[in-house]
Design a protein around this motif. Sequence first.
Motif, PDB file in Angstrom:
ATOM      1  N   SER A   1       0.602  -1.122  -0.027  1.00 15.29           N
ATOM      2  CA  SER A   1      -0.098  -0.049  -0.018  1.00 15.29           C
ATOM      3  C   SER A   1       0.935   1.265  -0.019  1.00 15.29           C
ATOM      4  O   SER A   1       0.356   2.136  -0.533  1.00 15.29           O
ATOM      5  CB  SER A   1      -0.946   0.007   1.298  1.00 15.29           C
ATOM      6  OG  SER A   1      -0.212   0.506   2.387  1.00 15.29           O
ATOM      7  N   VAL A   2       1.997   1.229   0.337  1.00 10.96           N
ATOM      8  CA  VAL A   2       3.198   2.259   0.550  1.00 10.96           C
ATOM      9  C   VAL A   2       3.290   2.571  -0.932  1.00 10.96           C
ATOM     10  O   VAL A   2       3.348   4.023  -1.256  1.00 10.96           O
ATOM     11  CB  VAL A   2       4.258   1.724   1.000  1.00 10.96           C
ATOM     12  CG1 VAL A   2       5.387   2.956   1.020  1.00 10.96           C
ATOM     13  CG2 VAL A   2       4.054   1.639   2.591  1.00 10.96           C
ATOM     14  N   PHE A   3       3.479   1.760  -2.068  1.00 15.41           N
ATOM     15  CA  PHE A   3       3.877   2.191  -3.192  1.00 15.41           C
ATOM     16  C   PHE A   3       2.681   2.327  -4.294  1.00 15.41           C
ATOM     17  O   PHE A   3       2.895   2.672  -5.514  1.00 15.41           O
ATOM     18  CB  PHE A   3       4.814   1.166  -3.859  1.00 15.41           C
ATOM     19  CG  PHE A   3       5.798   0.824  -2.945  1.00 15.41           C
ATOM     20  CD1 PHE A   3       7.019   1.870  -3.097  1.00 15.41           C
ATOM     21  CD2 PHE A   3       5.985  -0.010  -1.869  1.00 15.41           C
ATOM     22  CE1 PHE A   3       8.163   1.404  -2.116  1.00 15.41           C
ATOM     23  CE2 PHE A   3       7.129  -0.208  -1.064  1.00 15.41           C
ATOM     24  CZ  PHE A   3       8.031   0.449  -1.403  1.00 15.41           C
ATOM     25  N   CYS A   4       1.488   1.877  -3.934  1.00 21.34           N
ATOM     26  CA  CYS A   4       0.232   1.957  -4.624  1.00 21.34           C
ATOM     27  C   CYS A   4       0.005   3.388  -5.040  1.00 21.34           C
ATOM     28  O   CYS A   4      -0.453   4.304  -3.918  1.00 21.34           O
ATOM     29  CB  CYS A   4      -0.738   1.323  -4.369  1.00 21.34           C
ATOM     30  SG  CYS A   4      -2.260   1.390  -5.261  1.00 21.34           S
ATOM     31  N   PRO A   5      -0.112   4.012  -6.103  1.00 23.39           N
ATOM     32  CA  PRO A   5      -0.740   5.470  -6.436  1.00 23.39           C
ATOM     33  C   PRO A   5      -2.170   5.613  -5.666  1.00 23.39           C
ATOM     34  O   PRO A   5      -2.386   6.853  -5.569  1.00 23.39           O
ATOM     35  CB  PRO A   5      -0.837   5.573  -7.827  1.00 23.39           C
ATOM     36  CG  PRO A   5      -0.522   4.166  -8.446  1.00 23.39           C
ATOM     37  CD  PRO A   5       0.177   3.280  -7.545  1.00 23.39           C
ATOM     38  N   TYR A   6      -2.848   4.551  -5.763  1.00 26.66           N
ATOM     39  CA  TYR A   6      -3.995   4.891  -4.867  1.00 26.66           C
ATOM     40  C   TYR A   6      -4.429   4.419  -3.527  1.00 26.66           C
ATOM     41  O   TYR A   6      -5.131   4.312  -2.832  1.00 26.66           O
ATOM     42  CB  TYR A   6      -5.183   4.293  -5.766  1.00 26.66           C
ATOM     43  CG  TYR A   6      -5.126   4.532  -6.922  1.00 26.66           C
ATOM     44  CD1 TYR A   6      -5.093   5.777  -7.649  1.00 26.66           C
ATOM     45  CD2 TYR A   6      -4.646   3.585  -8.051  1.00 26.66           C
ATOM     46  CE1 TYR A   6      -4.613   6.112  -8.940  1.00 26.66           C
ATOM     47  CE2 TYR A   6      -4.212   3.846  -9.492  1.00 26.66           C
ATOM     48  CZ  TYR A   6      -4.275   5.159  -9.700  1.00 26.66           C
ATOM     49  OH  TYR A   6      -3.794   5.386 -11.150  1.00 26.66           O
ATOM     50  N   GLY A   7      -3.025   3.982  -3.007  1.00 26.27           N
ATOM     51  CA  GLY A   7      -3.070   3.594  -1.791  1.00 26.27           C
ATOM     52  C   GLY A   7      -3.735   2.210  -1.217  1.00 26.27           C
ATOM     53  O   GLY A   7      -4.280   1.751  -0.293  1.00 26.27           O
ATOM     54  N   ILE A   8      -4.005   1.561  -2.520  1.00 29.09           N
ATOM     55  CA  ILE A   8      -4.695   0.125  -2.202  1.00 29.09           C
ATOM     56  C   ILE A   8      -3.874  -0.805  -1.554  1.00 29.09           C
ATOM     57  O   ILE A   8      -2.774  -0.979  -1.426  1.00 29.09           O
ATOM     58  CB  ILE A   8      -4.746  -0.400  -3.742  1.00 29.09           C
ATOM     59  CG1 ILE A   8      -5.728   0.406  -4.585  1.00 29.09           C
ATOM     60  CG2 ILE A   8      -5.392  -1.803  -3.619  1.00 29.09           C
ATOM     61  CD1 ILE A   8      -5.759  -0.010  -6.019  1.00 29.09           C
TER      62      ILE A   8
END
Lengths: 514, 246
Positions: free
Chosen positions: A153-160
């Motif tokens: 979730s740290v790296f996902c552009p949508y915080g998924i």
Amino acid sequence: MAKAEFEIPELKEYPEIPPIQPGSMAHSKPFVAKNPEFMEPLGYPAELVDDWQEKAIEHMGDLLGKYRSLQVFLDACVKCGACTDKCHYYLGTQDPKNMPVARQDLLRKVYRRYFTFAGKYFPKLVGATDLTEEVLEDWYSYFHQCSQCRRCSVFCPYGIDTAEISMAAREIMDRIGLGQKYCNEIIGKVFKVGNNLGLPEPALADTLEGLEEDVLDDTGVEVKYPLDQKGAEILLVTPSADFFAEPHVDGLIGYGKVFHEAGVSWTLSSKASEAANFGMFIGSYENMRRISLRIREAALELGVKRIIFGECGHAWRVAYSFLNTLAGPFDFLDPKYPVPQHILEFTWGEIQKGTLKIDKSANDHMVVTFHDSCNVARATRMGDEPGGQFTIPRNVIKAVCNNFVDMDPDTIHEKTFCCGGGGGLLTDDLTELRVKGAKPRMEALKNVIEEHGVTNMAAICAICKSQFTKVLPYYGMGMDMIVSVHQLVSEAIVLTGQDTGDDDEQEDSTEDAA
Amino acid sequence: MSFLTVAFAALFYAATLLLVVGLARRIRLYWKTPAPLKIPTTPAPTTTGGVVLRMFREVVFFESLFKGAKWTWLFGWIFHMALFAVLFRHLRYFQEPVWGIVSWTSPLIKKYLAFAMIIGLLGLLGRRIFVDRVRYISAPSDYLMLFLLLGIGTSGALTTFVAHTDVVAVKSFFRHLMTFNFETMPNLPSDPLMIVHLGLVALLMIIFPISKLLHALGVFFSPTRNQVDNPREQRHIVEWARKLEQ
Ligand code: SF4
Ligand code: SF4
């Protein structure tokens, strides 16, 4: 379960992203909770219900209406791939279904099929599928290969956050009668006896008495480890592993010494003799709430003013982020202190106030590094500033230890790698997964051992400590490398009236240490 | 009016309606769905102002993606920024008179913008094809989406740079559409490139609310990004969870 041999990943000097190997971990599955004893107390059917497909879709709909995270996360992914190489289970097993987005897709493709226009009418186009037995098998396998560490979730552009997805999936499976034995059995023990290990009150009292004797023998000082003491100021809630296992128990000894020196009264509770809350791992709000309420009840019964949690990662998440929601409001406690506090916040406070006498040289035989536990790092905070969860543990270690080195910056702080055993996977039926999932952490550790002569890794989580103790030997490292942070504190603290043999020693060494 | 003109008029009304209603319904759904637990990915801001800043960095700079995948970030960011700039320039086709700020943007940069957009998209496509992990997670729709955008970009670029279309007529068509003035509506030039361009744009508008393009909304509603880190200070509880307390 596959007791068979498996290959132990080779540790590299520079981490690399391995190519995909489809299906390489399809065989990995934890034991199913077959015994009604493990399912019924949690409110789940004892075995797979007949109309499980229908029911699963129905429960998915229910969760979609209750959790914005689930709804948004299932819609928003663009398959950018940024998360694909971020999961330790992918890096260690190369199974592409362990790439966070692929793991989400196991649920997403069913969501699309039953809940979206595109998936209903153009399933092939958008990769939507029916909920078949095969899919359910994949769910059981791969949603139990996610430690809910939130690194993705740290790296996902949508915080998924794949953790949210795997919690939802586990909740759906539990509700149709397909539960995981390890987690559910433990939750059952908490309901029945009060802690994960099923330690009854007399055994607990016995253990604590033993600790008091040990500390007295060691230091000549009477440090108390009180249980169910009404009117104490502080209720300490700690993972039950702290009561007996190494290196956990050395941490508990440390908490006691800190409280003793700080001059505060404190107590453990036999009712809430467990900080862990596996209700989170199975994504069950209701169970998580029931487990949390014990802490509220214990605090009320004992009439304490503050609640402090011991070293445990996911427990600190439930405590810091959820306790107020689940079991609050805590207006009956002293409003001067945050509810709850972490033992490290307390200890760091005392160190800053100067109430503790520290002899750093007691830890001179070690070169210590620190493993950020995922739940602490990415789901909580300590202190007042964002990032306090990174600085406070390190500050405490540096205050009691002369030799500290951090591991590769890409593997610490918010980018820390899971130990490989979190999220309800710390069970022997998943040994292969645990060993392979530990690879990225082992790699970073091995590098600081070789470059800086690191001898020990400190951790602040019961699961991390148990997991490392188990997997380090697979990688040719000693299991006793793992230490509790409060074990380091315990070693260095000089108790008032302690028989050190040389009264001036600690004065000198603090200066030397500078 | 030509058949083409009538067909496109109908198409754009339908597309606009589907886009607006579709997005409104999604926004309503996201808005109404509660977030029962505090789950910001930490370290997270402890104030609302901090969260606004975090969202700003996320939306404008793609901060998390930058941490995660530098090439994807580069291509993705170039594409999105060029797209926004192009969309902004396109406002001139809908305004009369054209706002100063829109007409000021030099015609020179539009060439670069078109190229930037296409390069960004090709980069993203390349990653999807050549990186085994990304290939594994791609569904047909993921490729089609890129082709759709590439089609829009190239057809648009070609209408301006190669086969000059009667833009004045196209603009007049849209102005009439917008004001529901059908009597003096001119015919849409039957230029194949322009027809392709407009057709694909309408298609994009239609699928927007039912596809992964919803990420544009998702980013604002993502609890891991938009929540304030203050669970100890403020009790956070939603309706359905409160019911359990009774
Ligand atoms: S980083 Fe986020 S958007 Fe990209 S593939 Fe992974 S989950 Fe999907
Ligand atoms: S939460 Fe952790 S274990 Fe689960 S998919 Fe993400 S990185 Fe992997």
